[in-house]
Design a protein around this motif. Structure first.
Motif, PDB file in Angstrom:
ATOM      1  N   LEU A  16       0.835  -1.211   0.000  1.00 31.09           N
ATOM      2  CA  LEU A  16       0.000   0.000   0.000  1.00 31.09           C
ATOM      3  C   LEU A  16       0.866   1.256   0.000  1.00 31.09           C
ATOM      4  O   LEU A  16       0.598   2.195  -0.756  1.00 31.09           O
ATOM      5  N   ASP A  17       1.896   1.280   0.839  1.00 31.63           N
ATOM      6  CA  ASP A  17       2.765   2.456   0.925  1.00 31.63           C
ATOM      7  C   ASP A  17       3.521   2.700  -0.380  1.00 31.63           C
ATOM      8  O   ASP A  17       4.022   3.801  -0.612  1.00 31.63           O
ATOM      9  N   GLU A  20       1.651   5.657  -5.074  1.00 30.39           N
ATOM     10  CA  GLU A  20       2.088   7.055  -4.968  1.00 30.39           C
ATOM     11  C   GLU A  20       1.142   7.986  -4.205  1.00 30.39           C
ATOM     12  O   GLU A  20       1.581   8.969  -3.629  1.00 30.39           O
ATOM     13  N   GLN A  21      -0.154   7.706  -4.167  1.00 32.26           N
ATOM     14  CA  GLN A  21      -1.094   8.621  -3.512  1.00 32.26           C
ATOM     15  C   GLN A  21      -1.273   8.317  -2.017  1.00 32.26           C
ATOM     16  O   GLN A  21      -1.954   9.049  -1.312  1.00 32.26           O
ATOM     17  N   ILE A  22      -0.653   7.233  -1.534  1.00 25.99           N
ATOM     18  CA  ILE A  22      -0.761   6.848  -0.133  1.00 25.99           C
ATOM     19  C   ILE A  22       0.500   7.279   0.618  1.00 25.99           C
ATOM     20  O   ILE A  22       1.606   6.931   0.233  1.00 25.99           O
ATOM     21  N   VAL A  23       0.314   8.042   1.699  1.00 26.47           N
ATOM     22  CA  VAL A  23       1.425   8.523   2.515  1.00 26.47           C
ATOM     23  C   VAL A  23       1.809   7.472   3.552  1.00 26.47           C
ATOM     24  O   VAL A  23       2.977   7.197   3.781  1.00 26.47           O
ATOM     25  N   GLU A  24       0.786   6.881   4.190  1.00 19.65           N
ATOM     26  CA  GLU A  24       1.029   5.925   5.266  1.00 19.65           C
ATOM     27  C   GLU A  24      -0.170   4.997   5.378  1.00 19.65           C
ATOM     28  O   GLU A  24      -1.306   5.411   5.155  1.00 19.65           O
ATOM     29  N   VAL A  53      -8.670  10.612  -5.271  1.00 17.95           N
ATOM     30  CA  VAL A  53      -7.803   9.434  -5.451  1.00 17.95           C
ATOM     31  C   VAL A  53      -8.173   8.732  -6.757  1.00 17.95           C
ATOM     32  O   VAL A  53      -9.342   8.652  -7.128  1.00 17.95           O
ATOM     33  N   ASP A  54      -7.175   8.225  -7.435  1.00 18.48           N
ATOM     34  CA  ASP A  54      -7.405   7.437  -8.652  1.00 18.48           C
ATOM     35  C   ASP A  54      -7.724   6.003  -8.218  1.00 18.48           C
ATOM     36  O   ASP A  54      -6.857   5.132  -8.181  1.00 18.48           O
ATOM     37  N   LEU A  58      -5.538   2.431  -8.130  1.00 17.33           N
ATOM     38  CA  LEU A  58      -5.219   1.741  -6.884  1.00 17.33           C
ATOM     39  C   LEU A  58      -5.675   0.285  -6.960  1.00 17.33           C
ATOM     40  O   LEU A  58      -4.933  -0.627  -6.592  1.00 17.33           O
ATOM     41  N   CYS A  59      -6.875   0.053  -7.447  1.00 17.50           N
ATOM     42  CA  CYS A  59      -7.394  -1.322  -7.560  1.00 17.50           C
ATOM     43  C   CYS A  59      -6.536  -2.161  -8.495  1.00 17.50           C
ATOM     44  O   CYS A  59      -6.212  -3.316  -8.181  1.00 17.50           O
TER      45      CYS A  59
END
Length: 137
Positions: A16-17, A20-24, A53-54, A58-59
């Protein structure tokens, strides 16, 4: 365990990290009534509002990087850092208790329903259907 498989929360957090759109992220298991084991759930801190969010990207990323049983069923979006212990481990107990229950917190939650290709925003009606075993996870 979920769907008879052991899932490494640390491994799922690393994947998940890497988006690119996920910080934590913090990954943990939550119980869904009428199912065996614990469904994957992740609390996410994003670099943008959740509406921007895209989700299809992500999926696609998660399907490429994780086996189907390891893809989180629920995503809880937060704008604050994750609480940690004195040894910098993520505090998961409160998150596990609150799970995907919209009555216990104000964070948006997204769900990957069985048979769907991507996440959708959880509504109180969907939550009632999940809790009432109307979906076969």
């Amino acid at each position: 365990r979920w769907k008879g498989e052991n899932v490494s929360t640390t491994e799922v957090e690393q994947i998940l990290d890497g988006f690119e759109q996920i910080v934590e992220s913090v990954v943990y298991g939550v119980e869904i009534p009428g199912t065996n084991g614990r469904a994957g759930m992740a609390e996410l801190r994003l670099d943008r509002p959740h509406e921007e969010v895209d989700w299809p990207a992500l999926c696609a990323y998660l399907k490429r990087e994780l086996p189907p049983y390891a893809i989180p069923v629920f995503l809880r979006i937060t704008d604050h850092g994750v609480e940690t212990t004195g040894t910098f481990k993520h505090q998961k107990n409160k998150l596990k208790e609150e799970k995907y229950d919209l009555n216990q917190h104000n964070d948006p939650v997204y769900v990957l329903l069985p048979g769907e290709s991507c996440y959708q925003r959880l509504t109180p009606e969907m939550q009632a259907d999940i809790d009432g075993n109307k979906h076969r996870f």
